[in-house]
Write a protein that holds these residues in place. Structure first.
Motif, PDB file in Angstrom:
ATOM      1  N   ILE A   1       3.844   4.751  -7.038  1.00 18.71           N
ATOM      2  CA  ILE A   1       3.315   4.643  -8.403  1.00 18.71           C
ATOM      3  C   ILE A   1       2.431   5.839  -8.723  1.00 18.71           C
TER       4      ILE A   1
ATOM      5  N   PHE B   1       3.939   1.365  -1.195  1.00 17.24           N
ATOM      6  CA  PHE B   1       4.586   1.390  -2.502  1.00 17.24           C
ATOM      7  C   PHE B   1       3.637   1.926  -3.574  1.00 17.24           C
ATOM      8  N   GLY B   2       2.351   1.642  -3.412  1.00 11.37           N
ATOM      9  CA  GLY B   2       1.345   2.149  -4.350  1.00 11.37           C
ATOM     10  C   GLY B   2       1.411   3.663  -4.499  1.00 11.37           C
ATOM     11  N   TRP B   3       1.760   4.363  -3.409  1.00 14.01           N
ATOM     12  CA  TRP B   3       1.865   5.827  -3.480  1.00 14.01           C
ATOM     13  C   TRP B   3       3.012   6.268  -4.363  1.00 14.01           C
TER      14      TRP B   3
ATOM     15  N   ARG C   1       0.835  -1.201   0.000  1.00 16.97           N
ATOM     16  CA  ARG C   1       0.000   0.000   0.000  1.00 16.97           C
ATOM     17  C   ARG C   1       0.872   1.255   0.000  1.00 16.97           C
TER      18      ARG C   1
END
Lengths: 296, 266
Positions: free
Chosen positions: A125, A121-123, A119
């Protein structure tokens, strides 16, 4: 159930594993960290003498205090943002959602148990230089060039951490709101109170225990968060956990890491425990007062 | 407040909560979106749709090994934490033990210490008692990290449980152990299952403690962490991440439904 002397030890035997895992192990390992913080790196001299070198060397550095201060500021910001965003949703689920209550509660709390690492790491992206937000902004001609400054900043750390704890914060607040006796609010309305007065003078104060336990359970882990500053903090977003980790990792200086851990715990936990204790005391005093008033 | 204003207020809250729910899933949704993108870089417009990254996962041995390790650690840690939580929670709720309140309060201690400090202090403790860095060390760390969760789930279930059923069994001559095994446990089965599932997921996701206690064998979050440094590995990590996110989402929803199920006899 009767409690004969013979069965008493059996009953304590049932809680023993719990006490050993959650209380004893934690206390003993924290005591070891404390002991280690007064040692030197020299393995031969380990536990033969006491020294405050680790404290003098590491706590004397402005770097440590700068990162600890930044960690506390970031954690406070994360706590405030998370509580402000989670409260209205928890309020809606408890008071207005009707039959959708349980389903909504599951939908909003489920992400907390799905990979924290992913979650965060999603930021990266979303906010990265080649990320989704930059791509959308450039495609819609709002900006000509991708922005360099979206990721690797302290504010990015706050966004990602607040987001990570939203799903968690909602639970304790919801539980406290759901416990509120609805007849109190009805009585106030019948006596002419306006809805916003009802909220400010009944709902909000009665939900404070949930808000405070949510605040504690957000603030403490975020002060020591390691994943988020490392992944998306950049050089200006490093936090105290990065220093502690490097002492135990690359530098291989365990006393230094221990001393910084002890200082972090002291700087963070003690004020929190004091606030929590004070809050409990106030609550009990309020209860006894209202009890006395009722008796009179 | 007039009825129209109240209606606006209600709808505002509806809209806000819907927005809140969408926001919560946003980063995960982005990971899933790009896991089907054939290009290696994250950019718009998307290249073509592909399943290749998912196919690559099945052929990646070190990934499969890390996943297997995570499953084993999670299963053992969740089992131990659940048993500890059931026994401890039962004793704390049913028997008025001296110091019981203090134990209940202190049992969340592992959650009130930043996990990096919990991780390093467990590292020191395990060294002192002679347990080297290994999957066993990670499992021990995860039992400590998961137990507060299982005990809180079990305490709230035992508080809700209708005591008259247990008392009836005792009055009819059942022993305490028999009553526990034949009345209490079956009535709490859904909460026990929920505690196990949520502890398993907590362990499966846990990174920081595992980071300090890992030896040569790694768990899945450690594997992912190691791969994040290599840009060319990114699409594969996104595909793996999507599998992990979807799988854990299904499990957590099951766990939450079980937790909310009321303790009523059939």
């Amino acid at each position: 159930m009767t409690s004969g002397q013979g069965t008493l030890w059996k009953r304590y035997a049932l809680v023993t594993p719990l006490c050993v895992t959650t209380i004893l192990t934690v206390l003993v390992s924290l005591a070891l960290i404390l002991a280690l913080s007064f040692q030197t790196v020299d393995v031969v001299k380990l536990f033969t003498s006491l020294t405050t070198d680790a404290y003098v060397e590491n706590l004397g550095r402005p770097l440590f205090w700068r990162l600890l201060g930044r960690s506390i500021v970031i954690a406070l910001a994360v706590t405030a943002v998370t509580l402000l965003l989670a409260y209205p949703a928890a309020y809606f689920i408890s008071f207005k959602a009707g039959r959708m209550k349980n389903a909504l509660l599951i939908v909003v709390s489920a992400p907390f148990f799905t990979s924290y690492l992913l979650r965060i790491f999603g930021w990266k992206i979303i906010l990265g230089y080649n990320g989704i937000l930059n791509a959308l902004l450039v495609d819609s001609h709002i900006i000509a060039e991708p922005l360099q400054t979206l990721v690797y900043r302290p504010s990015t750390v706050v966004v990602a951490l607040a987001h990570a704890y939203l799903a968690f914060a909602i639970l304790p607040i919801y539980v406290a709101l759901d416990r509120i006796d609805r007849s109190l609010i009805e009585a106030a309305s019948d006596l002419g109170a306006r809805p916003h007065n009802n909220f400010l003078r009944i709902t909000l104060p009665l939900s404070m225990p949930g808000v405070i336990s949510a605040a504690l359970l957000i603030f403490v882990p975020t002060v020591g968060d390691y994943i988020t500053p490392t992944l998306i903090g950049g050089p200006d977003g490093s936090m105290v956990a990065n220093l502690i980790q490097s002492a135990f990792g690359k530098a291989n200086d365990w006393p230094a890491g221990s001393a910084m851990s002890v200082a972090t715990i002291m700087a963070v936990a003690l004020p929190l425990v004091a606030i929590y204790g004070l809050h409990h005391q106030l609550k009990e005093r309020r209860l006894t007062k209202s009890g006395e008033a009722a008796a009179a | 407040m007039t009825p129209t204003l109240r209606k606006i207020g209600r709808e505002w809250l509806w809209g806000y909560t819907a927005f809140f729910a969408v926001l919560l899933y946003l980063p995960s949704a982005c990971i899933m979106l790009f896991s089907f993108n054939s290009g290696i870089h994250i950019k718009f417009p998307l290249d073509s749709f592909t399943f290749d990254w998912y196919r690559a996962l099945a052929a990646n041995d070190s990934l499969l090994e890390a996943a297997g390790n995570s499953f084993r650690v999670g299963f053992v840690a969740a089992s131990a934490a659940t048993v500890i939580g059931v026994l401890g929670g039962f004793a704390l709720v049913r028997y008025r033990l001296r110091g019981g309140k203090a134990i209940t309060g202190l049992s969340i201690m592992p959650l009130l210490i930043p996990s990096i400090i919990l991780g390093i202090s467990l590292l020191v403790l395990l060294r002192v008692i002679g347990v080297g860095n290994s999957l066993i060390a990670i499992t021990i760390g995860h039992v400590i990290f998961c137990t507060p969760l299982s005990v809180s789930i079990m305490i709230s279930r035992f508080v809700d449980l209708d005591r008259t059923l247990e008392e009836a069994a005792l009055d009819l001559g059942a022993r305490e152990v028999g009553t526990f095994l034949q009345i209490t446990l079956p009535l709490s089965a859904s909460a026990i299952a929920s505690a196990f599932i949520l502890c398993f997921l907590t362990s499966f996701d846990e990174f920081v403690i595992a980071f300090f206690l890992a030896g040569t064998k790694s768990t899945l979050p450690l594997y992912i962490w190691g791969q994040l440094r290599f840009p060319q590995k990114l699409p594969e990590i996104l595909a793996l991440g999507s599998c992990v996110l979807v799988g854990s989402l299904i499990l957590v929803m099951l766990g939450e439904v079980l937790r909310m199920k009321r303790a009523t006899p059939q």
